[in-house]
Design a protein around this motif. Structure first.
Motif, PDB file in Angstrom:
ATOM      1  N   GLY A  66      -0.271 -10.708   1.265  1.00 25.81           N
ATOM      2  CA  GLY A  66       0.656  -9.958   2.105  1.00 25.81           C
ATOM      3  C   GLY A  66       0.566 -10.305   3.559  1.00 25.81           C
ATOM      4  O   GLY A  66       1.465  -9.993   4.344  1.00 25.81           O
TER       5      GLY A  66
ATOM      6  N   ARG B  16       3.664   1.400   5.138  1.00 23.52           N
ATOM      7  CA  ARG B  16       2.545   0.623   4.620  1.00 23.52           C
ATOM      8  C   ARG B  16       2.189   1.072   3.204  1.00 23.52           C
ATOM      9  O   ARG B  16       1.851   0.256   2.336  1.00 23.52           O
ATOM     10  N   ARG B  17       2.236   2.369   2.971  1.00 23.92           N
ATOM     11  CA  ARG B  17       1.957   2.870   1.623  1.00 23.92           C
ATOM     12  C   ARG B  17       2.978   2.332   0.630  1.00 23.92           C
ATOM     13  O   ARG B  17       2.640   1.980  -0.509  1.00 23.92           O
TER      14      ARG B  17
ATOM     15  N   ILE C 168      -5.341  -7.190  -2.003  1.00 25.28           N
ATOM     16  CA  ILE C 168      -4.445  -6.629  -0.988  1.00 25.28           C
ATOM     17  C   ILE C 168      -5.110  -6.745   0.378  1.00 25.28           C
ATOM     18  O   ILE C 168      -6.275  -6.361   0.548  1.00 25.28           O
TER      19      ILE C 168
ATOM     20  N   PHE D 114      -3.091  -3.668   5.460  1.00 27.47           N
ATOM     21  CA  PHE D 114      -2.295  -2.613   4.841  1.00 27.47           C
ATOM     22  C   PHE D 114      -3.149  -1.397   4.520  1.00 27.47           C
ATOM     23  O   PHE D 114      -2.681  -0.252   4.632  1.00 27.47           O
TER      24      PHE D 114
ATOM     25  N   GLN E 221      -3.871   0.720   7.562  1.00 23.23           N
ATOM     26  CA  GLN E 221      -2.684   1.425   8.067  1.00 23.23           C
ATOM     27  C   GLN E 221      -1.975   2.200   6.955  1.00 23.23           C
ATOM     28  O   GLN E 221      -0.780   2.475   7.028  1.00 23.23           O
ATOM     29  N   SER E 222      -2.744   2.542   5.926  1.00 23.45           N
ATOM     30  CA  SER E 222      -2.142   3.220   4.781  1.00 23.45           C
ATOM     31  C   SER E 222      -1.657   4.626   5.100  1.00 23.45           C
ATOM     32  O   SER E 222      -0.953   5.238   4.284  1.00 23.45           O
TER      33      SER E 222
ATOM     34  N   ILE F 127       4.533  -0.527   0.869  1.00 26.99           N
ATOM     35  CA  ILE F 127       4.222  -1.948   0.637  1.00 26.99           C
ATOM     36  C   ILE F 127       3.066  -2.073  -0.332  1.00 26.99           C
ATOM     37  O   ILE F 127       3.079  -2.919  -1.253  1.00 26.99           O
ATOM     38  N   ILE F 128       2.045  -1.229  -0.191  1.00 21.44           N
ATOM     39  CA  ILE F 128       0.889  -1.270  -1.090  1.00 21.44           C
ATOM     40  C   ILE F 128       1.342  -1.022  -2.530  1.00 21.44           C
ATOM     41  O   ILE F 128       0.954  -1.740  -3.456  1.00 21.44           O
TER      42      ILE F 128
END
Length: 692
Positions: free
Chosen positions: A576, A608-609, A595, A599, A602-603, A611-612
């Motif tokens: 990522g 960002r969450r 991961i 990310f 910055q969750s 994207i995770i």
């Protein structure tokens, strides 16, 4: 029979000596070009010098003949006259060919002088045979005839000796050529007038032709004009050649900009005439990638277009130089800090405009380092060093920017140089590197299932040096290959050692470098370490990054497939963080996706969450295992497990630890199946040198 006595015109005699000397100087000047030439051009310069020398000797002879008056009409037969010129040119060519070698001995110079003197003599006496005077015969005195030949040979030898003796000395080169030319002129004139002293003219019916003087003056004009034209042509050729050589020496062949040799000359002028100024060191950021992907021809065209954009800003106070590859340097006379930074911004704006080359639209940037004179250096070396250091600082800070030199940069540069030197010693002698391991925790099993091997450098003076400091140095210098071999071997040994000690069966992952794939020895290195340690191949995992893949995707895929055939696994680290993975993830032979820690940190941000969760879903659909890096908080663990990521790596479950600490860590977790002997040392020192 009546013996005739001739007279000489002193003015014409001096003119003949001047012609012989100038011709000799011009010829020797052209012959000097032979030492720097190779192949056909060498033969061309020898031939040119021989033509100028031979023609000059021939012209001197006939001008000398015009200086001699018998008050009788004198004519010259065409065939002997032409033959005398050919004899002079041929002898000059042979003499120059013999003596213009890189290694010259006195014997060769003696042979050259003999050939040259013989040629001058042949030219003279063949030319005398061309003289036609009605009712007059010529007789030669053997003594003076012999003397004239000896004079020609002796002085020709002296001239060639001087020229060859001093040809390697730059300061004495002009003087040696001038002295040699004067001696050659004396050889020609000495031979001519000694030869004239050997001849007597006998006339049966003396008469005086009033027209003779006019004819002689006309012939003098023709010969003088011919030799003047020849000299002008030869000097013109030397001037053009010298101008061409100067351009070759001081101009960059691709861009036409001044090169680093011209930079040295201009720098001295800048330092002596300016009280202040700025040096801007420019490096194109994406040049290597363009060269590798589109070819060197496109790279050259990119450099050419970039140079034109830089050159468009040049004026009397701003000089632009290309100093190699994709590097340029600007000298801004009189510029202060504000003006230099404004100039850097203009350069960045110009280079950021798209390049249209051979159907390709290219977007590149550049990094610029700025050094001020005299604040950051008072000489060329220190100023360029400061600007270069500032440029590398701009690259390290993200590229596409400029940096002004400051003492902190110098300190970092000195530390980097020290670390590079010490790293070489550490690689050579060993004993300073240790391997730490960070657990990979499976939240479903509630225990670690593997470890990531991380190298540490225990510097004898500086203590533990951060990997972020020495790994980039190892990458740039190629030492990363030997360092990776050490880590791989130690990790395999430790992993199998934990199993044999009853601590459980774990996997171990080792980071790789693009240099390992470029070296073409990764497969053999892995195979050797597995065989040596007897670790099953499916227990070893190699971590790659997106930057490694985009470097040469086809080659990386080939080598990964080769490793997978023997059971070694592969994982995509920092997924990522790059920009190419999503489009080619299904093509890359990997087993795991990690991961990126950015990310995770910055969750707390909703985007960002999202994207995770997307990465986890994508990996699940591709049947890939998922690992999250950099997990430090319980909330992050809950987010990941809820989204379907169960293998976690980070400080929350364990920091990097040495091999003995890992043993204690596993015992504390209750992972030991058998009792471990107290004090057992699992940090195996392989010793030796870090060679590949």
């Amino acid at each position: 029979m009546v013996m005739l006595h001739g007279t000489y015109n002193i003015g014409i005699v001096l003119l003949s000596f001047l012609i012989a000397t100038l011709s000799s100087f011009s010829a020797l000047n052209m012959i000097g070009r032979v030492w720097r030439s190779r192949g056909r051009s060498r033969w061309g310069w020898i031939a040119s010098g021989a033509i100028v020398m031979g023609s000059g000797i021939w012209s001197m002879h006939f001008v000398g003949m015009l200086a001699f008056h018998l008050n009788l009409p004198i004519t010259f037969d065409a065939e002997p006259t032409a033959l005398s010129m050919l004899a002079s040119i041929f002898a000059s060519f042979i003499a120059f060919y013999i003596t213009q070698r890189e290694q010259i001995r006195l014997g060769r110079i003696a042979i050259g002088g003999l050939v040259m003197g013989a040629g001058i003599s042949a030219m003279h006496y063949i030319g005398m045979a061309a003289v036609s005077i009605p009712g007059v015969t010529m007789n030669y005195d053997p003594f003076y005839w012999t003397l004239s030949v000896l004079v020609a040979i002796a002085v020709s030898y002296a001239a060639l000796f001087i020229m060859n003796r001093f040809r390697s000395g730059l300061q004495g080169l002009f003087l040696s050529k001038m002295v040699a030319a004067v001696l050659m002129g004396l050889a020609v004139c000495g031979m001519h007038y000694t030869g004239m002293a050997s001849v007597t003219f006998w006339c049966s019916v003396p008469s005086i032709a009033d027209a003779a003087e006019d004819n002689n003056i006309y012939l003098l004009g023709i010969v003088t004009l011919s030799i003047a034209t020849l000299l002008l042509v030869s000097w013109g050729a030397m001037f053009i050649d010298r101008a061409f050589l100067e351009r070759m020496a001081y101009k960059d062949q691709l861009t036409g900009l001044p090169n680093r040799y011209e930079l040295s000359r201009r720098f001295e002028s800048f330092l002596s005439q300016s009280s202040r100024g700025a040096i801007l060191f420019i490096d194109i950021d994406q040049f290597k990638s363009i060269n590798d992907t589109l070819g060197h021809d496109i790279g050259d065209l990119l450099v050419l277009d970039a140079s034109r954009r830089f050159e468009a800003l040049a004026n009397k106070q701003l000089m632009v130089f290309r100093i190699g590859g994709d590097e340029f340097l600007l000298i801004a006379e009189g510029a202060d800090q504000t003006q230099a930074q404004r100039l850097a911004q203009r350069l960045l704006s110009r280079i950021n405009q798209p390049f249209y080359i051979e159907g390709n639209e290219l977007f590149v940037s550049c990094s610029i380092g700025i050094a001020l004179y005299p604040e950051h250096g008072s000489d060329r070396s220190s100023l360029m060093r400061s600007a270069d250091a500032a440029m590398y600082e701009a690259k390290a800070a993200g590229k596409n920017r400029s940096e002004l030199f400051n003492p902190d940069i110098q300190e970092r540069l000195l530390r980097r140089m020290q670390l590079e030197n010490d790293l070489r010693k550490a690689m050579e002698y060993g004993g300073q590197f240790i391997v730490h391991y960070q657990p990979k925790w499976d939240t479903r099993l509630g225990r670690p299932i593997g470890f990531e091997a991380l190298v540490r450098w225990n510097h004898p003076e500086l203590g533990i040096v951060a990997p972020s400091e020495f790994i980039p140095i190892a990458e740039e210098t190629g030492m990363i290959v030997g360092l990776s071999r050490f880590v791989l071997r130690q990790a395999c040994r430790d992993c199998i050692g934990w199993e044999r000690s009853g601590l459980g069966m774990y996997t171990v992952s080792v980071n790789t470098s693009v240099r390992l794939f470029d070296s073409q020895i990764l497969f053999e290195m892995v195979k050797e370490c597995l065989q040596e340690s007897r670790l099953p191949s499916d227990r070893l995992e190699l971590e790659i990054t997106e930057s490694i893949v985009i470097h040469d995707m086809n080659e990386v895929i080939r080598q990964l497939n080769q490793l997978r055939e023997i059971g070694v696994k592969a994982s995509m680290d920092d997924f990522g963080a790059g920009y190419s993975s999503l489009g080619s993830l299904d093509l890359i032979p990997i087993d795991t996706v990690k991961i990126d820690r950015l990310f995770i940190s910055q969750s707390h941000i909703p985007a960002r969450r999202a994207i995770i969760r997307t990465i986890i879903t994508l990996a699940q659909q591709l049947n890939l295992e998922i690992v999250a890096e950099g997990v430090e908080e319980e909330e992050q663990v809950e987010l990941l497990t809820e989204a379907g990521c169960f293998i976690i790596q980070g400080y929350y479950f364990g920091r990097p630890m040495s091999a003995p600490q890992i043993v204690a860590y596993l015992k504390e977790l209750g992972c030991a199946e058998l009792e471990v002997a107290a004090g057992a040392d699992y940090d195996i020192d392989i010793g030796g040198k870090w060679s590949i």
